[in-house]
Motif scaffolding. Sequence first.
Motif: not given
Length: 244
Positions: A31-37, A43-49, A51-56
């Motif tokens: 999930e992190i890989t897909v979000a980063v790509k 993560p301050e710009v990429n909200r999806k990333l 969210d996934i970091i919080a989940k991780a």
Amino acid sequence: MSGHSKWSNIKHKKEKTDAQKGKIFTKLGREITVAVKSGGADPEVNRKLKDIIAKARSNNMPNDNISRCIKKALGDGNEDSYENITYEGYGPSGVAVIVETLTDNRNRTAGDLRHYFDKFGGNLGTNGSVSWMFDKKGKIIILKADDIDEDTITMDALDAGAEDFEANDEYYEITTSPDDFSDVVAALEDKNYAYASAEVEMVPQNYIKLTDDHDILMMQKLIENLEDNDDVQDIYHNWEEENE
């Protein structure tokens, strides 16, 4: 990694996470890989990333693992190509099921999921067939403790932008909109609250209680097989499981 807010289910999820930590971390890393790509490594710009970091973190994934996944996703040699595909269907006795996947082979994933649903008394549906029975919400679970004052955490959560706050016997449940989820998590972390679970989930509007022992067994088997599939990231359903 199922989407439930009831504490019995959260405890069940955590126990499975502890038992299958390596597999869970692999799925989170994907999930992190897909979000980063798709949105970059900040993560301050990429909200999806974010969210996934919080989940991780709520799944006890170490920060070093998270950092390595982000760096790997940025590497020139990383040619992993996954796509998000969501499947919807029904389990035994009409239980609504949503399955979120990340796959590099949609034919394989669709075939596997169709096999599970057919084998365990359900059937796959079309997009939108059950998702209308769910609301997308951020859910943050904080365990009750002697050093946490209920009035204080209530105000802290609402001031941070939470939509709702509920105190249960063992924990506090904080609900947010998907857009505000990361900001609320960050604000609570800044106040040194530690969360037991933090994810953006599909929350059922209503639950179905199964009474037939065979249906209960088939539903359990369906969930177990879905969770064991490497392509499946999250499972949401409206089965009201009995407290263990």
